[in-house]
Motif scaffolding. Structure first.
Motif, PDB file in Angstrom:
ATOM      1  N   GLU A 161      -0.919   7.313  -3.603  1.00 33.45           N
ATOM      2  CA  GLU A 161      -1.067   6.467  -2.422  1.00 33.45           C
ATOM      3  C   GLU A 161       0.095   6.673  -1.458  1.00 33.45           C
ATOM      4  O   GLU A 161      -0.104   6.751  -0.242  1.00 33.45           O
ATOM      5  N   GLU A 162       1.297   6.792  -1.988  1.00 30.46           N
ATOM      6  CA  GLU A 162       2.472   6.937  -1.118  1.00 30.46           C
ATOM      7  C   GLU A 162       2.518   8.289  -0.421  1.00 30.46           C
ATOM      8  O   GLU A 162       3.173   8.439   0.611  1.00 30.46           O
ATOM      9  N   LYS A 164      -0.301   9.940   0.642  1.00 34.58           N
ATOM     10  CA  LYS A 164      -1.482  10.169   1.464  1.00 34.58           C
ATOM     11  C   LYS A 164      -1.101  10.304   2.937  1.00 34.58           C
ATOM     12  O   LYS A 164      -0.054   9.833   3.378  1.00 34.58           O
ATOM     13  N   ALA A 166      -0.774   9.423   6.511  1.00 34.24           N
ATOM     14  CA  ALA A 166      -0.658   8.063   7.036  1.00 34.24           C
ATOM     15  C   ALA A 166      -0.951   7.956   8.525  1.00 34.24           C
ATOM     16  O   ALA A 166      -1.144   6.855   9.037  1.00 34.24           O
ATOM     17  N   CYS A 191      -6.349  10.384   2.846  1.00 32.22           N
ATOM     18  CA  CYS A 191      -5.755   9.697   3.990  1.00 32.22           C
ATOM     19  C   CYS A 191      -5.759   8.199   3.726  1.00 32.22           C
ATOM     20  O   CYS A 191      -6.668   7.680   3.071  1.00 32.22           O
ATOM     21  N   LYS A 192      -4.773   7.510   4.232  1.00 36.68           N
ATOM     22  CA  LYS A 192      -4.655   6.076   3.967  1.00 36.68           C
ATOM     23  C   LYS A 192      -5.841   5.319   4.561  1.00 36.68           C
ATOM     24  O   LYS A 192      -6.249   5.574   5.698  1.00 36.68           O
TER      25      LYS A 192
END
Length: 228
Positions: A161-162, A164, A166, A191-192
Motif C-alpha cells: 500500500e505504501e 502504490k 499516489a 494505484c492508491k
C-alpha cells in the motif's frame, strides 16, 4: 465586448503501445482529444526498437507504417527504456499528465513504481509527472526483477500500500480486452484507491473512439486535470 479568458494549458506526454507508433497513437486518440480542453498540448514520445505491427494495426491503419516498441524484450533493454523516459522527463518536464496506451502504460508504471530512496534523479524524474491516464494498460515489470535479468509482469498483490502510485490516475479498460485480459485492472490496483478513477469502455484492447465513450472518458480526464 469582454474578451474570453485564455484556456488553461495542460502539457501532456503521450506514450504509444507496442507494435504501433506516434502517428498511429494520434489517430487512435483523435476522438478522445477532440473532447479534451483546447489548451492541451501534446508531446509524442516514440519507441526506437522496430516491432511487428500489433494485432489489428494493419487492418485499421494500413501497411505503410513502420512500427516500434519502447524496449527490445531484454531486462537490460527494459531498464534502458525506463532510464530514457526518466531522462526525457528531467529535460522536458514537468507534465500535467502522461497519456499512456498499452505498453506505454507499462513503461510509465514501471518508472513510477521503481524504488527511488537511493536515487535522487529517479525521484526527481517521477516528480515531473502530475497524473497518468492509463489506456488499456498492460502490467509493468518489477524493477528488482529487471535488475536480476528477468522480464516478468509485476502483479498488484506484490505492491504494498505504501508503495502504490499516489498521484491522480484514470484507468480506462474493457472487459472485452482479449489480448491482455485483466492486466489493466491489475495496473489500477497498483494505484492508491483514493486518487484513482475507473472508466470502463467497449473498445477491447483499444482506446474509446465512439462518441459517448470518448466524451465520457474526456470528461473524467478533464476533471482530474482541473483539480491538479
Amino acid at each position: 465586448m469582454l474578451s474570453q479568458p485564455n484556456p488553461k494549458v495542460f502539457k501532456i506526454l503521450c506514450l504509444h503501445g507496442i507494435g504501433t507508433n506516434c502517428e498511429i497513437l494520434k489517430l487512435q486518440t483523435a476522438s478522445l482529444r477532440q473532447h479534451l480542453p483546447s489548451g492541451c498540448t501534446y508531446d509524442w514520445y516514440p519507441g526506437l526498437h522496430p516491432s511487428p505491427p500489433a494485432p489489428g494495426i494493419r487492418e485499421a491503419f494500413g501497411t505503410s507504417h513502420q512500427c516500434f516498441s519502447y524496449f527490445d524484450g531484454s531486462a537490460k533493454g527494459g531498464m534502458e527504456a525506463v532510464d530514457k523516459l526518466a531522462d526525457h522527463l528531467l529535460t522536458h518536464g514537468p507534465y500535467d499528465a502522461i497519456l499512456a496506451f498499452s505498453m506505454g502504460g507499462a513503461l510509465a508504471a514501471t518508472l513510477l513504481l521503481r524504488p527511488d530512496q537511493q536515487d535522487p534523479q529517479v525521484r526527481e524524474a517521477k516528480s515531473k509527472i502530475k497524473s497518468v491516464v492509463f489506456l488499456s494498460s498492460i502490467m509493468p515489470s518489477g524493477w528488482d526483477e529487471l535488475e536480476s535479468g528477468r522480464v516478468t509482469f509485476l502483479k498488484a498483490n506484490r505492491v504494498s500500500e505504501e508503495n502504490k502510485i499516489a498521484i491522480p490516475t484514470v484507468h480506462a479498460w474493457s472487459n472485452k480486452d482479449v489480448h491482455y485480459p485483466g492486466m489493466a485492472k491489475q495496473v489500477m490496483n497498483m494505484c492508491k484507491q483514493e486518487t484513482r478513477v475507473e472508466v470502463k469502455h467497449g473498445a477491447g484492447h483499444g482506446i474509446p473512439s465512439v462518441q459517448g465513450e470518448a466524451s465520457e472518458l474526456a470528461r473524467v480526464i478533464t476533471h482530474m486535470l482541473e483539480r491538479l
